[in-house]
Design a protein around this motif. Sequence first.
Motif, PDB file in Angstrom:
ATOM      1  N   ASP A 131       1.001 -18.888  17.538  1.00 18.10           N
ATOM      2  CA  ASP A 131       0.766 -20.213  16.966  1.00 18.10           C
ATOM      3  C   ASP A 131      -0.618 -20.716  17.389  1.00 18.10           C
ATOM      4  OD1 ASP A 131       1.319 -22.402  15.404  1.00 18.10           O
ATOM      5  OD2 ASP A 131       2.374 -23.467  17.001  1.00 18.10           O
ATOM      6  N   THR A 132      -0.701 -21.603  18.354  1.00 20.19           N
ATOM      7  CA  THR A 132      -1.990 -22.162  18.776  1.00 20.19           C
ATOM      8  C   THR A 132      -2.261 -21.926  20.258  1.00 20.19           C
ATOM      9  OG1 THR A 132      -0.957 -24.310  19.235  1.00 20.19           O
ATOM     10  CG2 THR A 132      -1.866 -23.973  17.016  1.00 20.19           C
ATOM     11  N   ALA A 133      -1.537 -21.005  20.879  1.00 19.84           N
ATOM     12  CA  ALA A 133      -1.661 -20.832  22.331  1.00 19.84           C
ATOM     13  C   ALA A 133      -1.785 -19.357  22.702  1.00 19.84           C
ATOM     14  CB  ALA A 133      -0.461 -21.448  23.037  1.00 19.84           C
ATOM     15  N   VAL A 134      -2.651 -19.096  23.673  1.00 18.31           N
ATOM     16  CA  VAL A 134      -2.741 -17.760  24.267  1.00 18.31           C
ATOM     17  C   VAL A 134      -1.619 -17.616  25.291  1.00 18.31           C
ATOM     18  CG1 VAL A 134      -4.121 -16.211  25.694  1.00 18.31           C
ATOM     19  CG2 VAL A 134      -5.230 -17.628  23.947  1.00 18.31           C
ATOM     20  N   VAL A 135      -0.785 -16.609  25.111  1.00 15.78           N
ATOM     21  CA  VAL A 135       0.321 -16.400  26.045  1.00 15.78           C
ATOM     22  C   VAL A 135      -0.164 -15.631  27.272  1.00 15.78           C
ATOM     23  CG1 VAL A 135       2.609 -15.401  26.353  1.00 15.78           C
ATOM     24  CG2 VAL A 135       1.981 -16.447  24.167  1.00 15.78           C
ATOM     25  N   LYS A 136      -0.917 -14.548  27.033  1.00 18.84           N
ATOM     26  CA  LYS A 136      -1.441 -13.787  28.176  1.00 18.84           C
ATOM     27  C   LYS A 136      -2.453 -12.756  27.698  1.00 18.84           C
ATOM     28  CE  LYS A 136       1.894  -9.938  28.344  1.00 18.84           C
ATOM     29  NZ  LYS A 136       2.742  -9.127  29.242  1.00 18.84           N
ATOM     30  N   TYR A 137      -3.186 -12.201  28.672  1.00 19.91           N
ATOM     31  CA  TYR A 137      -4.049 -11.043  28.474  1.00 19.91           C
ATOM     32  C   TYR A 137      -3.473  -9.892  29.301  1.00 19.91           C
ATOM     33  CZ  TYR A 137      -7.735 -14.015  26.466  1.00 19.91           C
ATOM     34  OH  TYR A 137      -8.464 -14.872  25.673  1.00 19.91           O
ATOM     35  N   SER A 138      -3.282  -8.751  28.671  1.00 19.98           N
ATOM     36  CA  SER A 138      -2.779  -7.586  29.384  1.00 19.98           C
ATOM     37  C   SER A 138      -3.883  -6.536  29.492  1.00 19.98           C
ATOM     38  CB  SER A 138      -1.572  -6.974  28.647  1.00 19.98           C
ATOM     39  OG  SER A 138      -0.453  -7.816  28.739  1.00 19.98           O
ATOM     40  N   PRO A 139      -4.278  -6.142  30.706  1.00 20.00           N
ATOM     41  CA  PRO A 139      -5.313  -5.113  30.843  1.00 20.00           C
ATOM     42  C   PRO A 139      -4.772  -3.723  30.551  1.00 20.00           C
ATOM     43  CG  PRO A 139      -4.545  -5.795  33.005  1.00 20.00           C
ATOM     44  CD  PRO A 139      -3.845  -6.683  32.004  1.00 20.00           C
ATOM     45  N   VAL A 140      -5.604  -2.905  29.926  1.00 14.77           N
ATOM     46  CA  VAL A 140      -5.268  -1.512  29.668  1.00 14.77           C
ATOM     47  C   VAL A 140      -6.523  -0.686  29.890  1.00 14.77           C
ATOM     48  CG1 VAL A 140      -5.764  -1.693  27.189  1.00 14.77           C
ATOM     49  CG2 VAL A 140      -4.225   0.087  28.015  1.00 14.77           C
ATOM     50  N   VAL A 141      -6.359   0.511  30.421  1.00 16.40           N
ATOM     51  CA  VAL A 141      -7.494   1.376  30.732  1.00 16.40           C
ATOM     52  C   VAL A 141      -7.471   2.611  29.841  1.00 16.40           C
ATOM     53  CG1 VAL A 141      -8.506   2.897  32.496  1.00 16.40           C
ATOM     54  CG2 VAL A 141      -7.756   0.592  33.101  1.00 16.40           C
ATOM     55  N   LEU A 142      -8.613   2.889  29.226  1.00 13.71           N
ATOM     56  CA  LEU A 142      -8.818   4.141  28.501  1.00 13.71           C
ATOM     57  C   LEU A 142      -9.660   5.052  29.378  1.00 13.71           C
ATOM     58  CD1 LEU A 142      -9.653   2.967  24.861  1.00 13.71           C
ATOM     59  CD2 LEU A 142      -7.428   3.471  25.866  1.00 13.71           C
ATOM     60  N   ASP A 143      -9.254   6.294  29.498  1.00 12.02           N
ATOM     61  CA  ASP A 143      -9.907   7.239  30.395  1.00 12.02           C
ATOM     62  C   ASP A 143     -10.180   8.542  29.654  1.00 12.02           C
ATOM     63  OD1 ASP A 143     -10.878   8.498  32.615  1.00 12.02           O
ATOM     64  OD2 ASP A 143      -9.004   8.449  33.748  1.00 12.02           O
ATOM     65  N   GLY A 144     -11.238   9.247  30.073  1.00 16.78           N
ATOM     66  CA  GLY A 144     -11.555  10.527  29.461  1.00 16.78           C
ATOM     67  C   GLY A 144     -12.131  10.421  28.072  1.00 16.78           C
ATOM     68  N   ARG A 145     -12.719   9.291  27.749  1.00 24.69           N
ATOM     69  CA  ARG A 145     -13.223   9.048  26.409  1.00 24.69           C
ATOM     70  C   ARG A 145     -14.726   9.330  26.321  1.00 24.69           C
ATOM     71  NH1 ARG A 145      -9.014   7.027  22.946  1.00 24.69           N
ATOM     72  NH2 ARG A 145     -10.677   5.966  21.824  1.00 24.69           N
ATOM     73  N   ARG A 146     -15.164   9.725  25.139  1.00 19.71           N
ATOM     74  CA  ARG A 146     -16.598   9.857  24.895  1.00 19.71           C
ATOM     75  C   ARG A 146     -17.216   8.461  25.003  1.00 19.71           C
ATOM     76  NH1 ARG A 146     -19.411  13.253  19.987  1.00 19.71           N
ATOM     77  NH2 ARG A 146     -21.561  12.559  20.307  1.00 19.71           N
ATOM     78  N   THR A 147     -18.148   8.296  25.933  1.00 20.97           N
ATOM     79  CA  THR A 147     -18.659   6.975  26.260  1.00 20.97           C
ATOM     80  C   THR A 147     -20.130   6.812  25.901  1.00 20.97           C
ATOM     81  OG1 THR A 147     -17.018   6.859  28.030  1.00 20.97           O
ATOM     82  CG2 THR A 147     -18.806   5.278  28.140  1.00 20.97           C
ATOM     83  N   ASP A 148     -20.877   7.909  25.817  1.00 20.84           N
ATOM     84  CA  ASP A 148     -22.266   7.843  25.383  1.00 20.84           C
ATOM     85  C   ASP A 148     -22.681   9.211  24.852  1.00 20.84           C
ATOM     86  OD1 ASP A 148     -24.634   6.607  24.801  1.00 20.84           O
ATOM     87  OD2 ASP A 148     -25.402   6.572  26.845  1.00 20.84           O
ATOM     88  N   THR A 149     -23.874   9.244  24.255  1.00 22.45           N
ATOM     89  CA  THR A 149     -24.474  10.467  23.715  1.00 22.45           C
ATOM     90  C   THR A 149     -25.928  10.506  24.160  1.00 22.45           C
ATOM     91  OG1 THR A 149     -23.019  10.349  21.787  1.00 22.45           O
ATOM     92  CG2 THR A 149     -24.952  11.788  21.620  1.00 22.45           C
ATOM     93  N   THR A 150     -26.407  11.675  24.570  1.00 20.13           N
ATOM     94  CA  THR A 150     -27.786  11.767  25.027  1.00 20.13           C
ATOM     95  C   THR A 150     -28.766  11.552  23.873  1.00 20.13           C
ATOM     96  OG1 THR A 150     -27.731  14.176  24.735  1.00 20.13           O
ATOM     97  CG2 THR A 150     -27.262  13.318  26.936  1.00 20.13           C
ATOM     98  N   ASP A 151     -29.888  10.897  24.198  1.00 13.76           N
ATOM     99  CA  ASP A 151     -30.928  10.662  23.198  1.00 13.76           C
ATOM    100  C   ASP A 151     -31.900  11.845  23.160  1.00 13.76           C
ATOM    101  OD1 ASP A 151     -32.638  10.393  25.397  1.00 13.76           O
ATOM    102  OD2 ASP A 151     -32.729   8.205  25.275  1.00 13.76           O
ATOM    103  N   ARG A 152     -33.008  11.713  22.459  1.00 13.82           N
ATOM    104  CA  ARG A 152     -33.937  12.828  22.291  1.00 13.82           C
ATOM    105  C   ARG A 152     -34.590  13.247  23.602  1.00 13.82           C
ATOM    106  NH1 ARG A 152     -39.157  10.908  22.128  1.00 13.82           N
ATOM    107  NH2 ARG A 152     -39.412   8.650  21.850  1.00 13.82           N
ATOM    108  N   ARG A 153     -34.551  12.361  24.602  1.00  8.26           N
ATOM    109  CA  ARG A 153     -35.090  12.689  25.922  1.00  8.26           C
ATOM    110  C   ARG A 153     -34.001  13.212  26.865  1.00  8.26           C
ATOM    111  NH1 ARG A 153     -37.535   6.926  27.062  1.00  8.26           N
ATOM    112  NH2 ARG A 153     -35.476   6.483  26.162  1.00  8.26           N
TER     113      ARG A 153
END
Length: 218
Positions: A131-153
Amino acid sequence: MRYVVAGLLCVITLSCREIEPYTESSSATKYQFNGIVIDSSGIAIQDLAVSLYYYYDSVAALPTDTQQVIVTDSMKVVDITVFTLEHDFISTIFLGFWHRTGPIRRIWWDGLDWMYRPVGSGMYLIRYYIDTAVVKYSPVVLDGRRTDTTDRRGKFTIERNNLPIGKEFDYYDSPDTFKAVYKILPMIKLKLQLPDRSVIYDSIKLFNDRVTNGTFIL
């Protein structure tokens, strides 16, 4: 997809050399890792996928995220949305009428953003809004994921948003099976991968309020 690997993933490494010594500076707050990947001839390797893994301590046997989200009126709008720790929008899991009353079971997120792209390793917040209220925030962790890619250098960066060091969260090995409360340690594992080969570097230490730098050979 598993949310947490916790160092249990076993990958066959086709090529691995010792990481060169790190250098640190005090130009960042919290944690950040800058890396460069080269081949044995010292040539930078571009477009290499960098996947990030965490290490954990088990700190509690009972869950901390125990507040129930209860729908009392099926005509009230339910909004379940994913954000970063900085409250940047990632994706909406559900938006609409729940069509039944009672508690909402733990939500399983597929780790994709609003454009159906996989997001990197990190801690994210699932917001439950009724409705109009935040009930809660639940933290979740993602692991082992592709997080970046090397650039030309051959360079890549693991930003502080992907390094929630010291954060605690409830670990479930399935949507309804709680295992323990984990704390993320100041140490990471990196998998560096090309289509034809990969390498894993274990036990890379991080330092608070510093940028840690490393050179890797593939």
